[in-house]
Design a protein around this motif. Structure first.
Motif, PDB file in Angstrom:
ATOM      1  N   PHE A   1       0.839  -1.200   0.000  1.00 26.20           N
ATOM      2  CA  PHE A   1       0.000   0.000   0.000  1.00 26.20           C
ATOM      3  C   PHE A   1       0.873   1.249   0.000  1.00 26.20           C
ATOM      4  CE2 PHE A   1      -1.826   3.384   2.670  1.00 26.20           C
ATOM      5  CZ  PHE A   1      -2.871   3.774   1.852  1.00 26.20           C
ATOM      6  N   GLU A   2       1.879   1.281   0.865  1.00 27.15           N
ATOM      7  CA  GLU A   2       2.750   2.450   0.954  1.00 27.15           C
ATOM      8  C   GLU A   2       3.467   2.703  -0.374  1.00 27.15           C
ATOM      9  OE1 GLU A   2       6.859   3.782   3.267  1.00 27.15           O
ATOM     10  OE2 GLU A   2       5.594   2.212   4.139  1.00 27.15           O
ATOM     11  N   LYS A   3       3.977   1.639  -0.973  1.00 23.00           N
ATOM     12  CA  LYS A   3       4.695   1.765  -2.242  1.00 23.00           C
ATOM     13  C   LYS A   3       3.771   2.300  -3.336  1.00 23.00           C
ATOM     14  CE  LYS A   3       8.244   0.780  -5.032  1.00 23.00           C
ATOM     15  NZ  LYS A   3       9.571   1.429  -4.905  1.00 23.00           N
ATOM     16  N   THR A   4       2.587   1.714  -3.453  1.00 21.73           N
ATOM     17  CA  THR A   4       1.648   2.121  -4.499  1.00 21.73           C
ATOM     18  C   THR A   4       1.166   3.546  -4.269  1.00 21.73           C
ATOM     19  OG1 THR A   4       0.921  -0.193  -4.631  1.00 21.73           O
ATOM     20  CG2 THR A   4      -0.444   1.441  -5.733  1.00 21.73           C
ATOM     21  N   ASP A   5       0.892   3.883  -3.021  1.00 22.98           N
ATOM     22  CA  ASP A   5       0.429   5.225  -2.674  1.00 22.98           C
ATOM     23  C   ASP A   5       1.494   6.270  -2.998  1.00 22.98           C
ATOM     24  OD1 ASP A   5      -1.447   7.093  -1.386  1.00 22.98           O
ATOM     25  OD2 ASP A   5       0.070   7.198   0.192  1.00 22.98           O
ATOM     26  N   ASN A   6       2.745   5.995  -2.648  1.00 18.83           N
ATOM     27  CA  ASN A   6       3.824   6.949  -2.916  1.00 18.83           C
ATOM     28  C   ASN A   6       4.017   7.170  -4.411  1.00 18.83           C
ATOM     29  OD1 ASN A   6       4.383   7.398  -0.228  1.00 18.83           O
ATOM     30  ND2 ASN A   6       6.032   5.889  -0.114  1.00 18.83           N
ATOM     31  N   GLN A   7       3.980   6.089  -5.191  1.00 15.38           N
ATOM     32  CA  GLN A   7       4.165   6.233  -6.629  1.00 15.38           C
ATOM     33  C   GLN A   7       2.991   6.967  -7.264  1.00 15.38           C
ATOM     34  OE1 GLN A   7       5.091   2.136  -7.834  1.00 15.38           O
ATOM     35  NE2 GLN A   7       7.246   2.717  -7.962  1.00 15.38           N
ATOM     36  N   CYS A   8       1.804   6.776  -6.712  1.00 13.87           N
ATOM     37  CA  CYS A   8       0.635   7.510  -7.199  1.00 13.87           C
ATOM     38  C   CYS A   8       0.789   9.005  -6.924  1.00 13.87           C
ATOM     39  CB  CYS A   8      -0.628   6.969  -6.543  1.00 13.87           C
ATOM     40  SG  CYS A   8      -2.139   7.906  -6.892  1.00 13.87           S
ATOM     41  N   ARG A   9       1.180   9.349  -5.699  1.00 14.29           N
ATOM     42  CA  ARG A   9       1.320  10.753  -5.318  1.00 14.29           C
ATOM     43  C   ARG A   9       2.386  11.459  -6.149  1.00 14.29           C
ATOM     44  NH1 ARG A   9      -1.024  12.093  -0.339  1.00 14.29           N
ATOM     45  NH2 ARG A   9      -1.915  10.304   0.785  1.00 14.29           N
ATOM     46  N   GLN A  10       3.432  10.733  -6.502  1.00 13.55           N
ATOM     47  CA  GLN A  10       4.538  11.318  -7.244  1.00 13.55           C
ATOM     48  C   GLN A  10       4.401  11.135  -8.754  1.00 13.55           C
ATOM     49  OE1 GLN A  10       8.170   9.758  -5.516  1.00 13.55           O
ATOM     50  NE2 GLN A  10       7.389  10.068  -3.436  1.00 13.55           N
ATOM     51  N   SER A  11       3.256  10.599  -9.185  1.00 13.53           N
ATOM     52  CA  SER A  11       2.982  10.362 -10.612  1.00 13.53           C
ATOM     53  C   SER A  11       4.082   9.539 -11.268  1.00 13.53           C
ATOM     54  CB  SER A  11       2.807  11.704 -11.349  1.00 13.53           C
ATOM     55  OG  SER A  11       1.718  12.424 -10.819  1.00 13.53           O
ATOM     56  N   GLU A  12       4.570   8.529 -10.534  1.00 14.02           N
ATOM     57  CA  GLU A  12       5.596   7.637 -11.057  1.00 14.02           C
ATOM     58  C   GLU A  12       4.966   6.383 -11.637  1.00 14.02           C
ATOM     59  OE1 GLU A  12       8.281   6.607  -7.957  1.00 14.02           O
ATOM     60  OE2 GLU A  12       9.161   8.608  -7.796  1.00 14.02           O
ATOM     61  N   ALA A  13       5.613   5.841 -12.664  1.00 14.04           N
ATOM     62  CA  ALA A  13       5.188   4.540 -13.185  1.00 14.04           C
ATOM     63  C   ALA A  13       5.598   3.472 -12.189  1.00 14.04           C
ATOM     64  CB  ALA A  13       5.841   4.285 -14.530  1.00 14.04           C
ATOM     65  N   GLY A  14       4.687   2.556 -11.909  1.00  9.24           N
ATOM     66  CA  GLY A  14       4.986   1.479 -10.973  1.00  9.24           C
ATOM     67  C   GLY A  14       4.523   0.155 -11.536  1.00  9.24           C
ATOM     68  N   ALA A  15       3.759  -0.573 -10.745  1.00 10.97           N
ATOM     69  CA  ALA A  15       3.228  -1.858 -11.209  1.00 10.97           C
ATOM     70  C   ALA A  15       2.153  -1.633 -12.268  1.00 10.97           C
ATOM     71  CB  ALA A  15       2.668  -2.633 -10.032  1.00 10.97           C
ATOM     72  N   ASP A  16       1.945  -2.654 -13.078  1.00 11.42           N
ATOM     73  CA  ASP A  16       0.865  -2.623 -14.067  1.00 11.42           C
ATOM     74  C   ASP A  16      -0.432  -3.164 -13.486  1.00 11.42           C
ATOM     75  OD1 ASP A  16       2.586  -1.686 -16.233  1.00 11.42           O
ATOM     76  OD2 ASP A  16       3.499  -3.664 -16.114  1.00 11.42           O
ATOM     77  N   VAL A  17      -0.314  -4.061 -12.504  1.00 12.59           N
ATOM     78  CA  VAL A  17      -1.462  -4.598 -11.782  1.00 12.59           C
ATOM     79  C   VAL A  17      -1.049  -4.733 -10.318  1.00 12.59           C
ATOM     80  CG1 VAL A  17      -3.063  -6.531 -11.504  1.00 12.59           C
ATOM     81  CG2 VAL A  17      -2.294  -5.887 -13.796  1.00 12.59           C
ATOM     82  N   VAL A  18      -1.935  -4.327  -9.416  1.00 16.08           N
ATOM     83  CA  VAL A  18      -1.699  -4.470  -7.977  1.00 16.08           C
ATOM     84  C   VAL A  18      -2.838  -5.295  -7.398  1.00 16.08           C
ATOM     85  CG1 VAL A  18      -1.548  -3.287  -5.748  1.00 16.08           C
ATOM     86  CG2 VAL A  18      -0.417  -2.303  -7.753  1.00 16.08           C
ATOM     87  N   ILE A  19      -2.492  -6.361  -6.673  1.00 22.02           N
ATOM     88  CA  ILE A  19      -3.483  -7.271  -6.091  1.00 22.02           C
ATOM     89  C   ILE A  19      -3.182  -7.424  -4.614  1.00 22.02           C
ATOM     90  CG2 ILE A  19      -4.506  -9.580  -6.178  1.00 22.02           C
ATOM     91  CD1 ILE A  19      -3.405  -9.807  -9.053  1.00 22.02           C
ATOM     92  N   SER A  20      -4.170  -7.146  -3.755  1.00 16.16           N
ATOM     93  CA  SER A  20      -3.925  -7.212  -2.312  1.00 16.16           C
ATOM     94  C   SER A  20      -5.125  -7.795  -1.578  1.00 16.16           C
ATOM     95  CB  SER A  20      -3.615  -5.819  -1.762  1.00 16.16           C
ATOM     96  OG  SER A  20      -3.407  -5.850  -0.361  1.00 16.16           O
ATOM     97  N   SER A  21      -4.817  -8.527  -0.502  1.00 10.34           N
ATOM     98  CA  SER A  21      -5.869  -9.026   0.380  1.00 10.34           C
ATOM     99  C   SER A  21      -6.345  -7.930   1.336  1.00 10.34           C
ATOM    100  CB  SER A  21      -5.356 -10.233   1.174  1.00 10.34           C
ATOM    101  OG  SER A  21      -4.149  -9.913   1.844  1.00 10.34           O
ATOM    102  N   ALA A  22      -5.544  -6.877   1.521  1.00  7.99           N
ATOM    103  CA  ALA A  22      -5.940  -5.754   2.387  1.00  7.99           C
ATOM    104  C   ALA A  22      -6.825  -4.815   1.557  1.00  7.99           C
ATOM    105  CB  ALA A  22      -4.716  -5.033   2.918  1.00  7.99           C
ATOM    106  N   ILE A  23      -8.071  -5.216   1.357  1.00  7.30           N
ATOM    107  CA  ILE A  23      -8.928  -4.518   0.406  1.00  7.30           C
ATOM    108  C   ILE A  23      -9.347  -3.140   0.903  1.00  7.30           C
ATOM    109  CG2 ILE A  23      -9.765  -6.569  -0.784  1.00  7.30           C
ATOM    110  CD1 ILE A  23     -12.219  -6.548   1.011  1.00  7.30           C
TER     111      ILE A  23
END
Length: 365
Positions: free
Chosen positions: A82-104
């Protein structure tokens, strides 16, 4: 065929990365593996909390339909993902192409914060209402929260079949369950927190169960595998709210493991998949998501115990007890999950929970 990976080299690489950036989220990159032909024209980066061994058959099945694709799968802890995806979103960085988590709950927050792309298809339209949110988050599995018990140390009459039974087992002053019941450390496990908070909202038994845990020295520790291992080895008699997919997979090869879908109600989780807005492979990401939701994809997910079946047939994962099928309570993909992520509510809930539980040290620290 998956490329061969030197596990020790992966661990060394992760350790070096942790030391370089001194980041807890980097240290929670647990494993990496690549699937598909080495000279593929495109590579799909999938980040998820699902164990690689459980998810590998799904990726291999998809690659049979997309032969010019390679998949890099990174296995993460839920909080760090979550932290990784959130940070990349905030910084408009390219990250994963698909993110799958049980912490819905964390996935819903990412969607509400504008971190996902919409996707609509014949497969997404047939999802039940509780398994889709804003055409941006999709439930791809059906996994129950279960009781795991040691078959060798508990007689049939001693096995708790519901939360009421578990409270009763912990009631006597000389209960042999004292100190031998465990669950997730909800401060370290996003999934554990989700299940515990859902229990608090769903059940009138939650207060009594938490009191019984506190009075008898119930243990909080990390991770599904660790909980299941400890029950199999007899260190614990029962583990509470364990993710059923991992328990079912282990029980298939370990006769010491017994599993109960609680008869009062059984929480079910649909692991949430999203396509981040920074994806570099939007078309193949959409194709991968559709495959996960297709009949072929769901068949492979079922074989990996990531889609459970509840009925009275011989092939069901949880054969009914005297004709009684558990009452299923899905945790919906909806903004209601954000209540548990409110900082003040979360801190209060964790503090009340910590006061009752015996916390085991993290073996990785």
């Amino acid at each position: 065929m998956p490329a061969k990976t030197d596990r020790s080299s992966v661990r060394r690489w992760c350790l070096i990365l942790c030391l370089l950036v001194l980041s807890a989220s980097a240290c929670a990159l647990e494993d990496v593996r690549e699937f598909g032909v080495e000279n593929a024209s495109r590579t799909l980066l999938v980040r998820g909390t699902t164990d690689i061994e459980a998810f590998a058959p799904v990726m291999l099945a998809f690659l049979e339909t997309s032969v010019d694709t390679r998949i890099r799968y990174e296995q993460w802890g839920s909080n760090a993902l979550f932290e990784k995806t959130d940070n990349q979103c905030r910084q408009s960085e390219a990250g994963a192409d698909v993110v799958i988590s049980s912490a819905i709950d964390q996935q819903v927050k990412l969607v509400n914060d504008g971190c996902a792309q919409a996707h609509r298809s014949v497969y997404t339209r047939r999802l039940p209402e509780h398994a889709i949110w804003r055409d941006e988050l999709f439930g791809i599995t059906l996994e129950p929260a279960v009781l795991v018990y040691n078959r060798e140390q508990l007689s049939e009459d001693e096995v708790p079949l519901s939360r009421f039974d578990l409270i009763d087992r912990l009631r006597p002053n000389d209960s042999r369950f004292a100190g031998r019941v465990a669950t997730y450390d909800i401060e370290k496990s996003g999934l554990g927190y989700l299940f515990a908070f859902a229990d608090a909202q769903q059940a009138s038994t939650f207060g009594a169960l938490l009191e019984a845990f506190g009075r008898t020295g119930a243990v909080a520790t990390c991770c599904s595998a660790e909980l299941i291992d400890a029950v199999a080895e007899g260190r614990f008699l029962v583990a509470y709210n364990v993710l059923g997919s991992y328990a079912l997979a282990r029980a298939a090869t370990d006769s010491r493991i017994g599993i109960v879908a609680p008869q009062d109600y059984t929480l079910t989780l649909s692991r949430g998949a999203m396509i981040p807005k920074g994806t570099r492979q939007i078309e193949i990401a959409r194709a991968f998501l559709d495959f996960l939701l297709s009949d072929n994809g769901r068949a492979v997910l079922s074989q990996s115990h990531l889609i459970a079946t509840f009925d009275d047939s011989d092939t069901a994962d949880f054969p009914s007890l005297e004709g009684a099928i558990p009452v299923l309570r899905p945790i919906p993909l909806s903004p209601t999950l954000l209540v548990g992520l409110d900082q003040m509510k979360r801190e209060l809930f964790i503090r009340q929970w910590r006061e009752k539980m015996v916390l085991l040290p993290d073996e990785n620290e």
